[in-house]
Scaffold this active site. Structure first.
Site, PDB file in Angstrom:
ATOM      1  N   ALA A 263      13.701  45.749  81.247  1.00 14.37           N
ATOM      2  CA  ALA A 263      13.454  47.155  81.610  1.00 14.37           C
ATOM      3  C   ALA A 263      13.274  47.382  83.108  1.00 14.37           C
ATOM      4  O   ALA A 263      12.961  48.498  83.527  1.00 14.37           O
ATOM      5  CB  ALA A 263      12.270  47.735  80.858  1.00 14.37           C
ATOM      6  N   ALA A 264      13.483  46.357  83.935  1.00 12.44           N
ATOM      7  CA  ALA A 264      13.321  46.546  85.383  1.00 12.44           C
ATOM      8  C   ALA A 264      14.275  47.611  85.908  1.00 12.44           C
ATOM      9  O   ALA A 264      13.886  48.490  86.688  1.00 12.44           O
ATOM     10  CB  ALA A 264      13.552  45.225  86.108  1.00 12.44           C
ATOM     11  N   GLY A 265      15.536  47.551  85.472  1.00 16.33           N
ATOM     12  CA  GLY A 265      16.508  48.547  85.922  1.00 16.33           C
ATOM     13  C   GLY A 265      16.172  49.941  85.437  1.00 16.33           C
ATOM     14  O   GLY A 265      16.335  50.920  86.171  1.00 16.33           O
ATOM     15  N   ASP A 266      15.684  50.054  84.207  1.00 16.31           N
ATOM     16  CA  ASP A 266      15.297  51.361  83.671  1.00 16.31           C
ATOM     17  C   ASP A 266      14.080  51.912  84.405  1.00 16.31           C
ATOM     18  O   ASP A 266      13.987  53.110  84.682  1.00 16.31           O
ATOM     19  CB  ASP A 266      14.999  51.256  82.173  1.00 16.31           C
ATOM     20  CG  ASP A 266      16.216  50.847  81.365  1.00 16.31           C
ATOM     21  OD1 ASP A 266      17.337  51.171  81.791  1.00 16.31           O
ATOM     22  OD2 ASP A 266      16.041  50.197  80.321  1.00 16.31           O
TER      23      ASP A 266
END
Length: 327
Positions: A263-266
């Site tokens: 979820a880093a990109g989100d």
């Protein structure tokens, strides 16, 4: 001060995560399981929750099955304060699930095998989002991803474009996009692999790192297709931003132990859009999103790892950032 309003049209996925010391072969049963966990997520839900936890007034539109996973996923977004009146429950299909099998062998790098059942996400239809035509002008930003049918994204983009509402497309997972769609986007945020798919330009260097000149070429190619602002996320190498006025590269904020990059990109996408809606400059928004994503990777899980606004401000203050730029 008016609270910015963000519309997220996107996906929900319940992650079912198994770890094992041995992956069974065909017809084999093994008793080597180490752990099991379930975690609500999906790119749309992750981005919506991140924006909500940063203080935005968020509305989410999507589709869930009428099942227990759908109940949990809906609860996850509603508990973040998100308006989920536009989330449809469809008894004819299952909620989306992701089956993650993580093979953990001492002394070796962990390997994962993932099966995604898109379920209700890909059952979302154009008619399901037609109600947005007369409501989309209420929002300060629209966030989209590619875990729902492309024709649904296209319709929402058209509605927003006609009303002059900025659109961020997080172009993941990769699929081809035509120039007409790209020309109506205010922001696009592929990673380096998705940028290669969209432009044919590899951004990796011979040593496995990033070739910044190639990153600039890829971003320029997307600008040439009509996108107004291009963000290419580069994993541990940071993020690049380009529009007709600037090209900048920001390194990662490397001040925490990375526990789980899920979820880093989100988190970055939700935070960047929130920052822009709060009136930050592009550079400030990129920095704010980097700090937000840094907290996310220091925790386990997807939605469970997403920070609230005060946590981000505290980390920036600890790193002496607020004194520099006044964010």
């Amino acid at each position: 001060m008016k609270v910015p309003r963000i519309l997220v049209v996107g996906s929900f996925v319940m992650d079912l995560i198994y770890s094992t010391s041995k992956v069974p072969g065909e017809g084999e049963t093994v008793n080597d399981g180490l752990s099991f966990a379930s975690a609500p997520g999906g790119k749309g839900a992750n981005q919506a929750v991140q924006a909500a936890r940063l203080g935005m007034d968020v509305t989410m539109v999507g589709k869930l099955g009428q099942d227990m996973f759908g109940d949990e996923l809906l609860k996850a977004v509603e508990s973040a304060g998100i308006n989920a009146e536009g989330v449809i429950r469809d008894p004819s299909c299952s909620s989306a699930v992701s089956n993650v099998v993580l093979e953990v062998v001492p002394g070796k790098k962990a390997k994962n095998r993932i099966i995604v059942v898109p379920g209700a996400n890909m059952s979302l239809t154009v008619s399901d989002v037609e109600f947005l035509k007369d409501k989309i002008s209420r929002y300060d930003m629209v966030i989209l991803q590619l875990e729902i049918p492309l024709e649904v994204n296209r319709k929402v983009i058209d509605y927003a474009y006609e009303k002059g509402v900025p659109v961020m497309l997080n172009s993941a997972p990769y699929q081809p996009l035509d120039d007409d769609l790209l020309s109506k986007l205010t922001y696009i945020s592929p990673n380096e692999h998705e940028a290669y798919g969209l432009t044919g330009i590899k951004t990796t260097a011979g040593d496995g790192g990033i070739d910044i000149n190639k990153v600039e070429m890829a971003a320029k190619a997307l600008l040439g297709k009509g996108v107004k602002n291009v963000i290419i996320t580069l994993g541990s190498n940071g993020v690049a931003f380009m529009n007709r006025d600037m090209f900048i590269v920001k390194p990662c904020v490397d001040i925490v132990k990375v526990v789980d990059p899920t979820a880093a990109g989100d988190s970055f996408t939700g935070a960047f859009c929130s920052a822009v809606c709060m009136g930050m400059t592009i550079e400030e928004a990129l920095d704010f999103a980097n700090y937000t994503a840094t907290i996310t990777v220091s925790r386990m899980g997807a939605i469970t790892s997403l920070p609230v606004l005060q946590e981000v401000r505290d980390l920036m203050k600890k790193d002496n950032y607020i004194g520099k730029r006044g964010v």
